[in-house]
Design a protein around this motif. Structure first.
Motif, short mmCIF file in Angstrom:
data_model
loop_
_atom_site.label_atom_id
_atom_site.label_comp_id
_atom_site.label_asym_id
_atom_site.label_seq_id
_atom_site.Cartn_x
_atom_site.Cartn_y
_atom_site.Cartn_z
N ASP A 11 9.14 -9.20 -13.57
CA ASP A 11 8.45 -7.90 -13.66
C ASP A 11 7.18 -7.90 -12.83
N ILE A 12 6.42 -8.98 -12.89
CA ILE A 12 5.19 -9.09 -12.10
C ILE A 12 5.49 -9.06 -10.61
N ARG A 13 6.52 -9.77 -10.19
CA ARG A 13 6.87 -9.81 -8.77
C ARG A 13 7.29 -8.43 -8.27
N GLU A 14 8.02 -7.71 -9.07
CA GLU A 14 8.42 -6.35 -8.67
C GLU A 14 7.21 -5.43 -8.54
N LYS A 15 6.29 -5.52 -9.47
CA LYS A 15 5.09 -4.68 -9.43
C LYS A 15 4.18 -5.07 -8.26
N GLN A 16 4.11 -6.38 -7.97
CA GLN A 16 3.29 -6.82 -6.84
C GLN A 16 3.90 -6.32 -5.53
N ALA A 17 5.22 -6.36 -5.41
CA ALA A 17 5.88 -5.86 -4.20
C ALA A 17 5.61 -4.38 -4.00
N TRP A 19 2.96 -2.75 -5.13
CA TRP A 19 1.53 -2.63 -4.77
C TRP A 19 1.32 -2.96 -3.29
N GLU A 20 2.00 -4.02 -2.80
CA GLU A 20 1.86 -4.39 -1.39
C GLU A 20 2.41 -3.32 -0.47
N ALA A 21 3.48 -2.66 -0.89
CA ALA A 21 4.09 -1.62 -0.04
C ALA A 21 3.29 -0.33 -0.04
N ASN A 22 2.50 -0.11 -1.06
CA ASN A 22 1.78 1.16 -1.19
C ASN A 22 0.27 0.98 -1.00
N GLU A 23 -0.45 0.67 -2.07
CA GLU A 23 -1.91 0.60 -1.99
C GLU A 23 -2.41 -0.38 -0.92
N LEU A 24 -1.84 -1.58 -0.92
CA LEU A 24 -2.32 -2.58 0.04
C LEU A 24 -2.03 -2.16 1.47
N ALA A 25 -0.79 -1.70 1.74
CA ALA A 25 -0.42 -1.32 3.10
C ALA A 25 -1.29 -0.20 3.62
N ALA A 26 -1.58 0.77 2.78
CA ALA A 26 -2.42 1.90 3.20
C ALA A 26 -3.83 1.43 3.55
N THR A 27 -4.36 0.50 2.74
CA THR A 27 -5.71 0.01 3.00
C THR A 27 -5.77 -0.85 4.26
N LEU A 28 -4.77 -1.71 4.44
CA LEU A 28 -4.76 -2.55 5.63
C LEU A 28 -4.65 -1.73 6.91
N ASN A 29 -4.00 -0.61 6.82
CA ASN A 29 -3.85 0.26 7.99
C ASN A 29 -5.19 0.82 8.44
N SER A 30 -6.07 1.12 7.49
CA SER A 30 -7.37 1.71 7.83
C SER A 30 -8.50 0.68 7.83
N ARG A 31 -8.33 -0.38 7.10
CA ARG A 31 -9.38 -1.39 6.98
C ARG A 31 -8.74 -2.78 7.01
N PRO A 32 -8.40 -3.30 8.19
CA PRO A 32 -7.73 -4.61 8.28
C PRO A 32 -8.64 -5.74 7.79
N GLU A 33 -8.02 -6.82 7.34
CA GLU A 33 -8.79 -7.97 6.89
C GLU A 33 -9.45 -8.68 8.07
N GLU A 34 -10.53 -9.39 7.81
CA GLU A 34 -11.33 -10.01 8.87
C GLU A 34 -10.61 -11.15 9.57
N LYS A 35 -9.73 -11.84 8.86
CA LYS A 35 -9.03 -13.00 9.43
C LYS A 35 -7.52 -12.77 9.37
N ALA A 36 -6.82 -13.41 10.30
CA ALA A 36 -5.36 -13.34 10.28
C ALA A 36 -4.79 -14.22 9.18
N ALA A 53 2.99 -15.14 -11.46
CA ALA A 53 4.14 -15.61 -10.68
C ALA A 53 3.80 -16.88 -9.89
N ASP A 54 2.52 -17.06 -9.56
CA ASP A 54 2.11 -18.22 -8.78
C ASP A 54 2.01 -19.49 -9.61
N VAL A 55 2.00 -19.35 -10.92
CA VAL A 55 1.96 -20.54 -11.78
C VAL A 55 3.22 -20.66 -12.62
#
Length: 563
Positions: A11-17, A19-36, A53-55
């Motif tokens: 369930d966590i992995r599905e919700k994270q996916a 979030w990455e496709a929506n909120e995160l992608a939109a933010t990265l498009n306008s405000r990219p992270e400082e490092k690759a 999921a990471d533990v």
């Protein structure tokens, strides 16, 4: 048993996916992270966010409870609620009286344990009147030539009531003999003496570069020291395995722990081969690590080190006692992070590194003085360093909860990843023939040199930031006036005069006889050299004479070429 159910993780992995496709992608498009890419100082990749999921694949038993195997969450069940870490500021300069005066000042300021630095001639087994000692007597530590100097060093200090750390390596067995002789002279109960000798020979060959003998005789001296101390001074730690110095020459956090664990394995194998059971000496093994700049990496490093050590002791050496598996750590903040430029920034650096050591679960700590980039710290700098620890201990309520970061998705994942990488290095060391062989071949030295080169390249390029040095540089600040600790120019002559007096007053025939007996014993690997060394120091043989007698038997060390 894992910490989370498979359904919850999915369930966590599905919700994270999502979030990455929506909120995160939109933010990265306008405000990219400082490092690759982001990573810890030692190169472990860092994700932008950690979740359950990471533990998910980490067994619940890896976390455990404080004071219980595998000790991830702390060495003791109550940790700082039962006993705060020992404030152990290092001191050592000039003659024994000067260092003794600093000791007493620091005790008055609130220090709870003593720690001693020795000058270069003492470390290298040279007397103060040796031509090779010229210009170095008492300069970066206290000068010790005879047992009388150790008596002066601890004048007015009850060695049954305060823990004493002795930062000595190649000549550690001689300083230990002097320490024991002084204790006996004063009528102390040797079983009540507490403290630690550094006495870690392998790290000298790969990092600190202070040695006397070839590698294997040096390890033999440590073996003798461990075996003698276990029976004679059972509360004194005969070694502090010193990862700090590996880091100080450019090693990363993984190398610091993995290399030191490899050395630990080698030492344990030597002592066991000489006939001692692991549970008879392992409880007195102690460790000395750095608390460096990568805050969370350092916290996880301490947690991973405890787990690795517990497993080595349990699975490889079949220790039965919990105290044999309990890794106890003295920590020093990172001297190499201190700068001369805007040196007051060193106060903040040290405070943050000290907090990391506390959150990582240290048992004692030295905090660096803000002026250590220039010279031995002044009394004012040492007082501020002690106050740093006292503020962390007494003002911010960080000691009320054991392992307060335990259970953090990020902390547990990084602890796991660091442990995994440490085991990879240990497996490679084993496959290549073991730590002693690789020290002789220069393998560890090469790895540290490569790591140091990579780090300094990052500093030069600005990728690794040093505030006030390569970023946020204030061109108008200039060089601030710094009042540094002065060197006593009379130090050398006073030590020479004392040596001359000792050689005049003692029974020189007895000293000569005992030195010959020590040299004869050194030719057999089966004889422990500590009893004869204690006889020698009681007869007022000098440190240089004792070390020279064995140098004639074993020769000196020649370092392999590192390219």
């Amino acid at each position: 048993m894992n910490l989370f159910s498979a359904e919850a993780i999915e369930d966590i992995r599905e919700k994270q996916a999502a979030w990455e496709a929506n909120e995160l992608a939109a933010t990265l498009n306008s405000r990219p992270e400082e490092k690759a890419a982001y990573e810890t100082e030692c190169g472990i990749p860092l994700k932008r966010i950690y979740t359950a999921a990471d533990v998910a694949g980490i067994p619940a038993g890896d976390l455990g409870f404080p004071g219980a195997y595998p000790f991830t969450r702390g060495a003791y069940p109550t940790m700082y609620r039962g006993r705060p870490w020992t404030i152990r500021q290092v001191a050592g300069f000039g003659n024994p009286e000067a260092t003794n005066q600093r000791y007493k000042y620091m005790i008055q300021t609130g220090q709870t344990g003593l720690s001693t630095d020795f000058d270069l001639p003492t470390l290298l087994g040279l007397d103060s009147d040796d031509p090779m000692a010229f210009g170095e007597v008492g300069r970066v530590g206290v000068a010790i030539d005879t047992v009388d100097d150790v008596d002066r060093l601890f004048d007015g200090i009850d060695l049954e009531k305060i823990s004493v750390s002795l930062t000595i390596n190649p000549s550690a067995w001689v300083i230990y003999a002097m320490f024991v002789a002084v204790a006996e002279r004063r009528g102390y109960d040797l079983t009540k003496l507490t403290g630690t000798l550094q006495a870690d020979p392998l790290k000298e060959y790969v990092a600190q570069k202070e040695w006397i003998y070839p590698v294997r005789p040096a390890v033999r001296l440590l073996r003798d020291l461990i075996m003698h101390s276990a029976k004679t001074t059972p509360k004194l730690n005969p070694i502090s395995l010193s990862g700090y110095h590996l880091s100080d020459v450019g090693g990363n956090a993984l190398q610091e722990i993995a290399f030191i664990m490899a050395f630990t394995i080698a030492y344990c194998e030597e002592v066991i081969a000489a006939g001692m059971d692991i549970d008879d000496f392992a409880p007195r093994l102690s460790f000395f690590f750095i608390s460096h700049q990568d805050f969370f990496e350092q916290i996880c490093k301490f947690r991973a080190a405890r787990r690795v050590y517990a497993r080595i002791m349990s699975e490889q050496f079949h220790a039965k006692k919990p105290e044999s598996m309990r890794l106890r750590v003295h920590v020093q903040t990172a001297a190499m992070s201190l700068t001369k430029v805007e040196h007051h920034n060193n106060l903040m650096r040290t405070a943050i590194q000290a907090l990391g050591a506390v959150l990582g679960g240290c048992q004692s700590m030295h905090t660096n003085g803000l002026d250590e980039a220039f010279a031995i710290p002044t009394e004012e700098a040492m007082k501020l360093a002690i106050r740093t620890q006292q503020i962390i201990r007494d003002e911010i309520n960080v000691t009320s909860v054991i392992d307060p970061l335990g259970g953090s998705y990020f902390v547990e994942r990084l602890t796991h990843d660091m442990e995994t990488e440490i085991w990879k290095v240990l497996d490679e060391v084993k496959e290549r023939g073991g730590a002693i062989k690789l020290v002789e071949e220069g393998w560890f030295q090469q790895k540290l040199a490569d790591s140091a080169y990579a780090t300094f390249k990052k500093i030069d390029s600005g990728e690794k930031v040093s505030v006030g040095v390569n970023r946020h540089v204030d061109e108008t600040s200039g060089s601030a006036e710094v009042h540094i600790h002065p060197y006593d120019d009379q130090c050398t002559q006073l030590q020479i005069d004392r040596l001359n007096a000792v050689r005049t007053e003692r029974d020189n025939g007895l000293v000569k006889q005992l030195l010959a007996e020590l040299a004869e014993q050194a030719q057999s690997d089966d004889i422990n050299l500590l009893p004869k060394t204690i006889e020698l120091v009681k007869a007022r043989a000098t440190l240089g004479e004792i070390c020279s007698a064995l140098r004639e038997v074993w020769g000196s060390y020649a370092e392999p070429m590192i390219v």
